[in-house]
Write a protein that holds these residues in place. Structure first.
Motif, PDB file in Angstrom:
ATOM      1  N   VAL A 256     -18.493  20.375  24.065  1.00  0.00           N
ATOM      2  CA  VAL A 256     -19.903  19.451  23.872  1.00  0.00           C
ATOM      3  C   VAL A 256     -19.909  19.865  22.987  1.00  0.00           C
ATOM      4  O   VAL A 256     -20.716  18.767  22.381  1.00  0.00           O
ATOM      5  N   ILE A 257     -19.275  20.031  21.785  1.00  0.00           N
ATOM      6  CA  ILE A 257     -20.598  20.654  20.292  1.00  0.00           C
ATOM      7  C   ILE A 257     -19.970  18.562  19.801  1.00  0.00           C
ATOM      8  O   ILE A 257     -20.200  18.660  19.269  1.00  0.00           O
ATOM      9  N   PRO A 258     -18.748  19.009  20.257  1.00  0.00           N
ATOM     10  CA  PRO A 258     -17.991  17.560  18.875  1.00  0.00           C
ATOM     11  C   PRO A 258     -19.112  16.617  20.027  1.00  0.00           C
ATOM     12  O   PRO A 258     -19.372  14.855  18.701  1.00  0.00           O
ATOM     13  N   LEU A 259     -19.695  15.785  21.062  1.00  0.00           N
ATOM     14  CA  LEU A 259     -20.573  14.556  21.033  1.00  0.00           C
ATOM     15  C   LEU A 259     -22.062  14.755  21.121  1.00  0.00           C
ATOM     16  O   LEU A 259     -21.874  13.913  20.434  1.00  0.00           O
ATOM     17  N   THR A 260     -22.312  16.147  20.735  1.00  0.00           N
ATOM     18  CA  THR A 260     -23.686  16.400  19.983  1.00  0.00           C
ATOM     19  C   THR A 260     -24.111  15.478  18.690  1.00  0.00           C
ATOM     20  O   THR A 260     -25.561  14.663  18.773  1.00  0.00           O
ATOM     21  N   GLY A 261     -23.528  15.285  17.652  1.00  0.00           N
ATOM     22  CA  GLY A 261     -23.474  14.510  16.392  1.00  0.00           C
ATOM     23  C   GLY A 261     -24.232  13.058  16.660  1.00  0.00           C
ATOM     24  O   GLY A 261     -25.237  12.631  16.626  1.00  0.00           O
ATOM     25  N   TRP A 262     -22.350  12.532  17.619  1.00  0.00           N
ATOM     26  CA  TRP A 262     -23.052  11.199  18.578  1.00  0.00           C
ATOM     27  C   TRP A 262     -23.736  10.915  19.502  1.00  0.00           C
ATOM     28  O   TRP A 262     -25.108   9.905  19.128  1.00  0.00           O
ATOM     29  N   ALA A 263     -24.559  12.115  20.395  1.00  0.00           N
ATOM     30  CA  ALA A 263     -25.301  11.249  20.835  1.00  0.00           C
ATOM     31  C   ALA A 263     -26.976  11.520  20.888  1.00  0.00           C
ATOM     32  O   ALA A 263     -27.714  10.779  21.256  1.00  0.00           O
TER      33      ALA A 263
END
Length: 491
Positions: free
Chosen positions: A41-48
Protein backbone atom coordinates in the motif's frame (compact mmCIF):
# COMPACT_ATOMS: atom_id res chain seq x y z
CA UNK A 1 0.53 2.54 16.64
CA UNK A 2 1.62 1.10 13.30
CA UNK A 3 5.31 0.85 14.25
CA UNK A 4 4.57 -0.63 17.68
CA UNK A 5 2.34 -3.30 16.13
CA UNK A 6 5.19 -4.70 14.04
CA UNK A 7 7.12 -5.69 17.18
CA UNK A 8 4.29 -6.14 19.71
CA UNK A 9 2.97 -9.14 17.76
CA UNK A 10 6.41 -10.80 17.68
CA UNK A 11 6.15 -11.32 21.45
CA UNK A 12 2.74 -12.97 21.10
CA UNK A 13 3.86 -15.68 18.62
CA UNK A 14 4.12 -18.50 21.22
CA UNK A 15 0.73 -17.43 22.69
CA UNK A 16 -0.92 -17.63 19.25
CA UNK A 17 0.50 -21.14 18.75
CA UNK A 18 -1.13 -22.28 22.00
CA UNK A 19 -4.44 -20.38 21.58
CA UNK A 20 -5.10 -21.44 17.98
CA UNK A 21 -3.27 -24.83 18.02
CA UNK A 22 -1.18 -23.56 15.09
CA UNK A 23 2.34 -24.28 13.89
CA UNK A 24 5.11 -21.65 14.11
CA UNK A 25 4.98 -21.27 10.29
CA UNK A 26 1.20 -20.56 10.37
CA UNK A 27 1.57 -18.09 13.23
CA UNK A 28 4.45 -16.29 11.47
CA UNK A 29 1.92 -15.16 8.83
CA UNK A 30 0.42 -12.76 11.40
CA UNK A 31 3.69 -10.81 11.02
CA UNK A 32 4.42 -11.53 7.34
CA UNK A 33 0.86 -10.63 6.21
CA UNK A 34 1.08 -7.28 8.00
CA UNK A 35 4.49 -6.48 6.45
CA UNK A 36 3.37 -7.45 2.93
CA UNK A 37 0.20 -5.31 3.19
CA UNK A 38 2.37 -2.45 4.44
CA UNK A 39 4.72 -2.80 1.44
CA UNK A 40 1.89 -3.14 -1.09
CA UNK A 41 0.00 0.00 0.00
CA UNK A 42 2.93 2.41 0.52
CA UNK A 43 3.41 3.03 -3.27
CA UNK A 44 -0.24 4.14 -3.58
CA UNK A 45 0.06 6.72 -0.84
CA UNK A 46 1.78 9.47 -2.83
CA UNK A 47 -0.83 9.41 -5.62
CA UNK A 48 -3.77 9.08 -3.22
CA UNK A 49 -2.50 11.98 -1.07
CA UNK A 50 -2.38 14.25 -4.14
CA UNK A 51 -5.71 12.97 -5.49
CA UNK A 52 -7.89 12.93 -2.34
CA UNK A 53 -5.94 15.15 0.07
CA UNK A 54 -3.75 14.22 3.02
CA UNK A 55 -6.33 14.89 5.76
CA UNK A 56 -9.01 12.58 4.32
CA UNK A 57 -6.49 9.85 3.52
CA UNK A 58 -4.83 10.09 6.95
CA UNK A 59 -8.20 9.74 8.69
CA UNK A 60 -9.08 6.79 6.43
CA UNK A 61 -5.74 5.12 7.27
CA UNK A 62 -6.28 5.61 11.04
CA UNK A 63 -9.84 4.25 10.73
CA UNK A 64 -8.66 1.20 8.74
CA UNK A 65 -5.86 0.47 11.21
CA UNK A 66 -8.14 0.87 14.24
CA UNK A 67 -10.92 -1.28 12.71
CA UNK A 68 -8.33 -3.93 11.80
CA UNK A 69 -7.05 -3.88 15.40
CA UNK A 70 -10.52 -4.49 16.86
CA UNK A 71 -11.19 -7.30 14.37
CA UNK A 72 -7.81 -8.90 15.25
CA UNK A 73 -8.85 -8.95 18.92
CA UNK A 74 -12.10 -10.69 17.92
CA UNK A 75 -10.43 -13.33 15.69
CA UNK A 76 -11.35 -16.93 16.50
CA UNK A 77 -8.85 -18.69 14.20
CA UNK A 78 -5.31 -18.12 12.96
CA UNK A 79 -6.65 -17.59 9.41
CA UNK A 80 -9.01 -14.82 10.59
CA UNK A 81 -6.23 -13.20 12.61
CA UNK A 82 -3.91 -13.19 9.57
CA UNK A 83 -6.64 -11.68 7.35
CA UNK A 84 -7.36 -8.89 9.84
CA UNK A 85 -3.63 -8.24 10.24
CA UNK A 86 -3.52 -7.59 6.47
CA UNK A 87 -6.35 -5.05 6.91
CA UNK A 88 -4.32 -3.44 9.72
CA UNK A 89 -1.28 -3.31 7.43
CA UNK A 90 -3.23 -1.52 4.68
CA UNK A 91 -3.97 1.29 7.13
CA UNK A 92 -0.56 1.17 8.82
CA UNK A 93 1.33 1.37 5.52
CA UNK A 94 -0.25 4.73 4.70
CA UNK A 95 0.20 6.31 8.15
CA UNK A 96 3.97 6.85 8.06
CA UNK A 97 4.39 8.48 4.60
CA UNK A 98 1.21 10.52 5.16
CA UNK A 99 2.33 11.76 8.58
CA UNK A 100 5.70 12.68 7.07
CA UNK A 101 4.05 14.53 4.17
CA UNK A 102 1.67 16.51 6.41
CA UNK A 103 4.44 17.55 8.82
CA UNK A 104 6.99 18.35 6.10
CA UNK A 105 4.55 20.62 4.24
CA UNK A 106 3.57 22.38 7.47
CA UNK A 107 7.18 22.96 8.55
CA UNK A 108 8.71 24.23 5.33
CA UNK A 109 12.32 23.48 4.29
CA UNK A 110 13.95 25.59 7.04
CA UNK A 111 12.27 23.72 9.94
CA UNK A 112 12.09 20.22 8.49
CA UNK A 113 15.00 18.93 10.62
CA UNK A 114 13.18 19.72 13.88
CA UNK A 115 9.97 18.17 12.57
CA UNK A 116 11.80 15.00 11.50
CA UNK A 117 13.32 14.77 14.99
CA UNK A 118 9.79 14.68 16.48
CA UNK A 119 8.62 12.16 13.88
CA UNK A 120 11.69 10.00 14.50
CA UNK A 121 10.90 9.35 18.17
CA UNK A 122 8.16 6.72 17.52
CA UNK A 123 10.15 5.30 14.57
CA UNK A 124 13.13 4.52 16.81
CA UNK A 125 11.34 3.78 20.08
CA UNK A 126 8.60 1.57 18.58
CA UNK A 127 10.87 -1.42 17.89
CA UNK A 128 12.50 -1.05 21.33
CA UNK A 129 9.38 -0.71 23.49
CA UNK A 130 7.11 -2.95 21.41
CA UNK A 131 8.33 -6.18 23.06
CA UNK A 132 8.07 -4.59 26.53
CA UNK A 133 4.47 -3.44 25.95
CA UNK A 134 3.47 -6.73 24.31
CA UNK A 135 4.97 -8.88 27.07
CA UNK A 136 3.41 -6.72 29.80
CA UNK A 137 -0.10 -6.76 28.26
CA UNK A 138 -0.02 -10.53 27.73
CA UNK A 139 1.21 -11.05 31.32
CA UNK A 140 -1.37 -8.85 33.06
CA UNK A 141 -4.38 -9.38 30.74
CA UNK A 142 -4.48 -11.47 27.51
CA UNK A 143 -3.21 -11.38 23.92
CA UNK A 144 -6.42 -9.56 22.85
CA UNK A 145 -5.18 -6.40 24.54
CA UNK A 146 -2.15 -5.97 22.28
CA UNK A 147 -4.78 -5.09 19.65
CA UNK A 148 -7.55 -3.53 21.76
CA UNK A 149 -5.13 -0.91 23.13
CA UNK A 150 -5.21 0.68 19.66
CA UNK A 151 -8.97 1.43 19.87
CA UNK A 152 -8.89 4.41 22.29
CA UNK A 153 -5.67 5.73 20.66
CA UNK A 154 -7.25 5.44 17.20
CA UNK A 155 -10.43 7.27 18.28
CA UNK A 156 -8.38 10.11 19.83
CA UNK A 157 -6.23 10.32 16.66
CA UNK A 158 -9.34 10.54 14.44
CA UNK A 159 -11.00 13.27 16.52
CA UNK A 160 -7.76 15.25 16.82
CA UNK A 161 -7.00 14.95 13.08
CA UNK A 162 -10.52 16.19 12.25
CA UNK A 163 -10.00 19.25 14.47
CA UNK A 164 -6.42 20.33 13.74
CA UNK A 165 -5.45 19.25 10.22
CA UNK A 166 -5.97 21.83 7.50
CA UNK A 167 -8.79 21.33 5.01
CA UNK A 168 -7.72 19.43 1.89
CA UNK A 169 -7.22 21.03 -1.49
CA UNK A 170 -6.61 17.94 -3.67
CA UNK A 171 -5.89 17.93 -7.41
CA UNK A 172 -8.63 15.71 -8.94
CA UNK A 173 -7.19 16.00 -12.47
CA UNK A 174 -4.34 13.57 -11.74
CA UNK A 175 -4.73 10.27 -13.56
CA UNK A 176 -3.98 7.03 -11.74
CA UNK A 177 -1.01 4.98 -12.93
CA UNK A 178 -2.85 1.66 -12.89
CA UNK A 179 -0.14 -0.24 -14.80
CA UNK A 180 2.45 1.09 -12.35
CA UNK A 181 0.38 -0.15 -9.40
CA UNK A 182 -0.03 -3.63 -10.97
CA UNK A 183 3.76 -3.81 -11.38
CA UNK A 184 5.09 -2.16 -8.19
CA UNK A 185 2.74 -3.18 -5.36
CA UNK A 186 2.72 -6.96 -6.10
CA UNK A 187 6.41 -6.69 -7.05
CA UNK A 188 7.38 -5.26 -3.65
CA UNK A 189 5.12 -7.69 -1.77
CA UNK A 190 6.51 -10.75 -3.61
CA UNK A 191 10.12 -9.60 -3.25
CA UNK A 192 9.72 -8.96 0.49
CA UNK A 193 7.93 -12.29 0.94
CA UNK A 194 10.84 -14.08 -0.73
CA UNK A 195 13.41 -12.20 1.34
CA UNK A 196 11.52 -12.72 4.62
CA UNK A 197 11.34 -16.49 3.85
CA UNK A 198 15.16 -16.79 3.79
CA UNK A 199 15.60 -17.29 7.59
CA UNK A 200 13.03 -20.12 7.63
CA UNK A 201 14.51 -21.76 4.51
CA UNK A 202 18.08 -21.28 5.77
CA UNK A 203 19.39 -20.47 2.28
CA UNK A 204 18.86 -17.99 -0.55
CA UNK A 205 18.72 -20.89 -3.02
CA UNK A 206 15.47 -22.35 -1.66
CA UNK A 207 12.82 -22.71 -4.44
CA UNK A 208 10.18 -20.69 -2.58
CA UNK A 209 12.63 -17.90 -1.81
CA UNK A 210 14.06 -17.68 -5.33
CA UNK A 211 10.75 -17.96 -7.19
CA UNK A 212 8.90 -15.25 -5.26
CA UNK A 213 11.89 -12.90 -4.88
CA UNK A 214 12.89 -13.13 -8.57
CA UNK A 215 9.31 -12.61 -9.82
CA UNK A 216 8.92 -9.66 -7.43
CA UNK A 217 12.25 -8.15 -8.47
CA UNK A 218 11.39 -8.60 -12.16
CA UNK A 219 8.11 -6.69 -11.70
CA UNK A 220 9.97 -3.85 -9.91
CA UNK A 221 12.61 -3.73 -12.70
CA UNK A 222 9.87 -3.55 -15.37
CA UNK A 223 8.24 -0.73 -13.37
CA UNK A 224 11.56 1.18 -13.28
CA UNK A 225 12.28 0.67 -17.01
CA UNK A 226 8.75 1.74 -17.95
CA UNK A 227 9.07 4.89 -15.83
CA UNK A 228 12.42 5.79 -17.36
CA UNK A 229 11.61 5.15 -21.03
CA UNK A 230 7.80 5.34 -21.33
CA UNK A 231 6.92 7.45 -18.31
CA UNK A 232 3.19 8.00 -17.70
CA UNK A 233 1.98 11.56 -17.08
CA UNK A 234 1.57 10.96 -13.34
CA UNK A 235 3.70 7.93 -12.35
CA UNK A 236 2.97 6.07 -9.13
CA UNK A 237 6.55 6.74 -7.95
CA UNK A 238 8.25 9.57 -9.79
CA UNK A 239 11.79 8.34 -10.50
CA UNK A 240 12.66 11.77 -11.87
CA UNK A 241 12.93 12.83 -8.22
CA UNK A 242 16.39 11.27 -8.42
CA UNK A 243 17.45 14.36 -10.36
CA UNK A 244 17.70 15.92 -6.90
CA UNK A 245 21.26 15.03 -5.87
CA UNK A 246 20.46 15.31 -2.14
CA UNK A 247 17.57 12.83 -2.46
CA UNK A 248 19.67 10.34 -4.45
CA UNK A 249 22.49 10.38 -1.89
CA UNK A 250 19.96 10.16 0.98
CA UNK A 251 18.26 7.10 -0.59
CA UNK A 252 21.64 5.33 -0.90
CA UNK A 253 22.56 6.27 2.69
CA UNK A 254 19.13 5.20 4.01
CA UNK A 255 19.31 1.85 2.17
CA UNK A 256 22.72 0.97 3.61
CA UNK A 257 21.81 2.22 7.07
CA UNK A 258 18.48 0.34 7.22
CA UNK A 259 20.13 -2.93 6.08
CA UNK A 260 22.89 -2.59 8.66
CA UNK A 261 21.07 -1.12 11.63
CA UNK A 262 17.55 -2.59 11.44
CA UNK A 263 19.02 -5.94 10.49
CA UNK A 264 21.37 -5.85 13.47
CA UNK A 265 18.59 -4.67 15.79
CA UNK A 266 17.13 -8.19 15.95
CA UNK A 267 20.47 -9.44 17.31
CA UNK A 268 20.31 -7.49 20.57
CA UNK A 269 17.13 -9.06 22.05
CA UNK A 270 18.18 -12.46 20.64
CA UNK A 271 21.52 -12.23 22.46
CA UNK A 272 19.85 -11.44 25.80
CA UNK A 273 17.27 -14.22 25.29
CA UNK A 274 19.50 -17.01 23.99
CA UNK A 275 22.88 -16.37 25.61
CA UNK A 276 22.03 -14.53 28.84
CA UNK A 277 18.76 -16.42 29.48
CA UNK A 278 16.55 -13.34 30.02
CA UNK A 279 12.76 -13.33 29.56
CA UNK A 280 11.19 -11.39 26.68
CA UNK A 281 10.12 -8.61 29.04
CA UNK A 282 13.60 -8.39 30.62
CA UNK A 283 15.24 -8.37 27.18
CA UNK A 284 12.95 -5.51 26.14
CA UNK A 285 13.79 -3.52 29.29
CA UNK A 286 17.52 -4.08 28.74
CA UNK A 287 17.19 -2.34 25.35
CA UNK A 288 15.79 0.82 26.98
CA UNK A 289 19.21 2.63 27.10
CA UNK A 290 19.17 2.63 23.30
CA UNK A 291 15.87 4.54 23.31
CA UNK A 292 17.08 6.91 26.03
CA UNK A 293 20.22 7.73 24.05
CA UNK A 294 18.18 8.44 20.92
CA UNK A 295 15.74 10.66 22.85
CA UNK A 296 18.65 12.77 24.14
CA UNK A 297 20.31 13.45 20.78
CA UNK A 298 17.35 13.50 18.39
CA UNK A 299 15.95 16.97 19.31
CA UNK A 300 19.48 18.46 19.26
CA UNK A 301 20.22 16.80 15.90
CA UNK A 302 16.95 18.19 14.50
CA UNK A 303 17.82 21.79 15.43
CA UNK A 304 21.43 21.46 14.21
CA UNK A 305 20.31 19.90 10.90
CA UNK A 306 18.21 23.02 10.20
CA UNK A 307 21.16 25.27 11.08
CA UNK A 308 24.19 23.55 9.53
CA UNK A 309 22.71 20.90 7.21
CA UNK A 310 22.47 17.13 7.78
CA UNK A 311 25.91 16.05 6.49
CA UNK A 312 28.04 16.72 9.59
CA UNK A 313 25.31 15.44 11.94
CA UNK A 314 24.94 12.11 10.09
CA UNK A 315 28.73 11.57 9.98
CA UNK A 316 28.92 12.08 13.75
CA UNK A 317 25.87 9.83 14.31
CA UNK A 318 27.18 6.93 12.21
CA UNK A 319 30.64 7.14 13.82
CA UNK A 320 29.00 6.93 17.26
CA UNK A 321 26.92 3.89 16.21
CA UNK A 322 30.07 2.17 14.90
CA UNK A 323 31.73 2.64 18.32
CA UNK A 324 28.70 1.19 20.16
CA UNK A 325 28.32 -1.71 17.69
CA UNK A 326 32.05 -2.50 17.87
CA UNK A 327 31.70 -2.92 21.65
CA UNK A 328 29.22 -5.77 20.97
CA UNK A 329 31.83 -7.63 18.88
CA UNK A 330 33.48 -8.52 22.23
CA UNK A 331 30.59 -10.71 23.50
CA UNK A 332 32.39 -14.01 22.73
CA UNK A 333 33.42 -15.94 25.86
CA UNK A 334 35.47 -19.02 26.77
CA UNK A 335 33.78 -22.19 28.09
CA UNK A 336 35.58 -21.49 31.40
CA UNK A 337 33.44 -18.34 31.83
CA UNK A 338 30.20 -20.37 31.78
CA UNK A 339 29.09 -21.46 35.27
CA UNK A 340 26.42 -24.13 35.80
CA UNK A 341 24.17 -23.30 38.77
CA UNK A 342 21.04 -24.83 40.31
CA UNK A 343 18.89 -22.26 38.49
CA UNK A 344 20.58 -22.74 35.10
CA UNK A 345 23.55 -21.19 33.32
CA UNK A 346 25.35 -18.13 34.68
CA UNK A 347 27.42 -15.91 32.37
CA UNK A 348 28.90 -12.81 33.94
CA UNK A 349 31.02 -11.52 31.03
CA UNK A 350 30.74 -9.06 29.40
CA UNK A 351 29.12 -7.18 32.29
CA UNK A 352 25.63 -5.71 31.92
CA UNK A 353 27.11 -2.28 32.60
CA UNK A 354 29.34 -2.71 29.53
CA UNK A 355 26.46 -3.96 27.33
CA UNK A 356 23.98 -1.28 28.45
CA UNK A 357 26.69 1.36 27.92
CA UNK A 358 27.21 0.10 24.35
CA UNK A 359 23.44 0.27 23.70
CA UNK A 360 23.28 3.81 25.11
CA UNK A 361 26.17 4.91 22.84
CA UNK A 362 24.37 3.38 19.84
CA UNK A 363 21.20 5.22 20.83
CA UNK A 364 23.09 8.53 20.90
CA UNK A 365 24.22 7.82 17.34
CA UNK A 366 20.76 6.72 16.17
CA UNK A 367 19.28 10.06 17.24
CA UNK A 368 21.65 11.84 14.88
CA UNK A 369 21.40 9.51 11.88
CA UNK A 370 18.11 8.30 10.45
CA UNK A 371 15.95 11.41 10.62
CA UNK A 372 18.68 13.81 9.38
CA UNK A 373 19.04 11.47 6.36
CA UNK A 374 15.25 11.75 5.80
CA UNK A 375 15.53 15.54 6.19
CA UNK A 376 18.26 15.66 3.54
CA UNK A 377 16.01 13.80 1.10
CA UNK A 378 12.92 15.96 1.58
CA UNK A 379 14.14 19.50 2.29
CA UNK A 380 15.12 20.24 -1.34
CA UNK A 381 11.81 19.02 -2.83
CA UNK A 382 9.04 21.33 -3.99
CA UNK A 383 5.74 21.24 -2.11
CA UNK A 384 4.07 19.20 -4.87
CA UNK A 385 6.87 16.58 -4.75
CA UNK A 386 6.85 15.96 -1.00
CA UNK A 387 4.12 13.25 -0.96
CA UNK A 388 5.96 11.23 -3.65
CA UNK A 389 9.33 11.85 -1.98
CA UNK A 390 8.22 10.64 1.48
CA UNK A 391 6.60 7.59 -0.15
CA UNK A 392 9.89 6.80 -1.93
CA UNK A 393 11.87 7.06 1.33
CA UNK A 394 9.40 4.82 3.17
CA UNK A 395 9.60 2.15 0.44
CA UNK A 396 13.41 2.31 0.60
CA UNK A 397 13.41 1.89 4.38
CA UNK A 398 10.88 -0.99 4.35
CA UNK A 399 12.72 -2.99 1.65
CA UNK A 400 16.19 -2.39 3.12
CA UNK A 401 15.10 -3.29 6.68
CA UNK A 402 13.61 -6.59 5.40
CA UNK A 403 16.83 -7.42 3.51
CA UNK A 404 18.89 -6.62 6.63
CA UNK A 405 16.70 -8.78 8.88
CA UNK A 406 16.98 -11.75 6.49
CA UNK A 407 20.75 -11.27 6.06
CA UNK A 408 21.54 -11.25 9.78
CA UNK A 409 19.09 -14.09 10.55
CA UNK A 410 20.87 -16.34 8.03
CA UNK A 411 24.36 -15.34 9.24
CA UNK A 412 23.40 -16.10 12.84
CA UNK A 413 21.70 -19.40 11.97
CA UNK A 414 24.73 -20.53 9.94
CA UNK A 415 26.96 -19.63 12.90
CA UNK A 416 24.81 -21.82 15.15
CA UNK A 417 24.80 -24.70 12.64
CA UNK A 418 28.61 -24.76 12.53
CA UNK A 419 28.73 -25.76 16.21
CA UNK A 420 28.41 -29.42 17.21
CA UNK A 421 27.84 -28.44 20.86
CA UNK A 422 24.86 -26.19 19.95
CA UNK A 423 23.46 -28.99 17.76
CA UNK A 424 23.73 -31.48 20.64
CA UNK A 425 22.07 -29.03 23.07
CA UNK A 426 19.20 -28.41 20.63
CA UNK A 427 18.78 -32.13 19.98
CA UNK A 428 18.45 -32.80 23.72
CA UNK A 429 15.88 -29.98 24.07
CA UNK A 430 13.77 -31.27 21.14
CA UNK A 431 13.66 -34.84 22.52
CA UNK A 432 13.03 -33.68 26.09
CA UNK A 433 16.20 -35.30 27.38
CA UNK A 434 18.68 -33.82 29.83
CA UNK A 435 21.73 -32.53 27.95
CA UNK A 436 25.21 -33.76 28.83
CA UNK A 437 26.52 -31.17 31.37
CA UNK A 438 29.95 -31.39 29.76
CA UNK A 439 28.75 -29.83 26.45
CA UNK A 440 26.79 -26.92 27.98
CA UNK A 441 29.77 -24.54 28.57
CA UNK A 442 31.05 -25.18 25.03
CA UNK A 443 27.56 -24.67 23.54
CA UNK A 444 27.14 -21.29 25.24
CA UNK A 445 30.68 -20.28 24.28
CA UNK A 446 29.82 -21.13 20.65
CA UNK A 447 26.53 -19.21 20.91
CA UNK A 448 28.31 -16.09 22.11
CA UNK A 449 31.01 -16.49 19.44
CA UNK A 450 28.35 -16.70 16.69
CA UNK A 451 26.80 -13.45 17.94
CA UNK A 452 30.25 -11.81 18.14
CA UNK A 453 31.03 -12.71 14.51
CA UNK A 454 27.70 -11.34 13.25
CA UNK A 455 28.22 -8.12 15.23
CA UNK A 456 31.55 -7.73 13.35
CA UNK A 457 29.61 -7.82 10.04
CA UNK A 458 27.09 -5.31 11.45
CA UNK A 459 29.88 -2.96 12.52
CA UNK A 460 31.49 -3.06 9.05
CA UNK A 461 28.16 -2.45 7.29
CA UNK A 462 27.34 0.55 9.51
CA UNK A 463 30.85 1.93 8.85
CA UNK A 464 30.23 1.64 5.08
CA UNK A 465 27.35 4.14 5.56
CA UNK A 466 30.04 6.80 6.17
CA UNK A 467 30.77 6.83 2.41
CA UNK A 468 27.37 8.19 1.20
CA UNK A 469 27.15 10.33 4.36
CA UNK A 470 30.21 12.26 3.11
CA UNK A 471 28.11 13.50 0.16
CA UNK A 472 25.11 14.72 2.19
CA UNK A 473 24.57 18.54 2.23
CA UNK A 474 26.65 20.42 4.80
CA UNK A 475 24.75 23.68 4.57
CA UNK A 476 21.24 24.60 5.62
CA UNK A 477 18.63 24.55 2.80
CA UNK A 478 18.35 28.35 2.54
CA UNK A 479 22.10 28.63 1.82
CA UNK A 480 21.95 25.80 -0.69
CA UNK A 481 19.10 27.42 -2.61
CA UNK A 482 20.80 30.87 -2.51
CA UNK A 483 24.00 29.37 -3.94
CA UNK A 484 22.10 27.62 -6.72
CA UNK A 485 20.23 30.76 -7.88
CA UNK A 486 23.17 32.44 -9.69
CA UNK A 487 24.07 29.13 -11.34
CA UNK A 488 20.46 28.73 -12.48
CA UNK A 489 20.42 32.30 -13.90
CA UNK A 490 23.67 31.69 -15.80
CA UNK A 491 22.29 28.44 -17.17
Amino acid sequence: MSILDITVVSVAQPTFQTEFAASPAQVAWTMTGYTLALAAVIPLTGWAADRFGTKRLYMLAVALFTAGSVLCAAASSIEMLTLFRVLQGLGGGMLMPLGMTIMTRAAGPERIGRVMAVLGVPMLLGPIFGPILGGWLIDIASWHWIFLINLPIGIVALVYAALVLEKDSPTPSETFDFVGMVLLSPGLALFLYGVSSIPEAGTVWDTKVLTTAVIGLALVVVFVLRNLFRAPEHPLIDLHLFRHRALTVAVIAMSLFAIAFFGASLLFPSYFLQVRGETTLQAGLLLAPQGLGAMLTMPVAGVLTDKIGPGKIVLAGITTIVIGMAMFTQVAIDPSQVALTASGVDISEPSYLYLLGALFIMGLGMGGTMMPIMTSALQTLKDAEIARGSTLMNITQQVAASIGTALFSVLLTNGFNDSEAIGALRGAAETGQQPDPAIIPQAFADLSAAFGEVFVVATVLVAVCLVPALFLPRKRPAETSEMSQPAAMMH
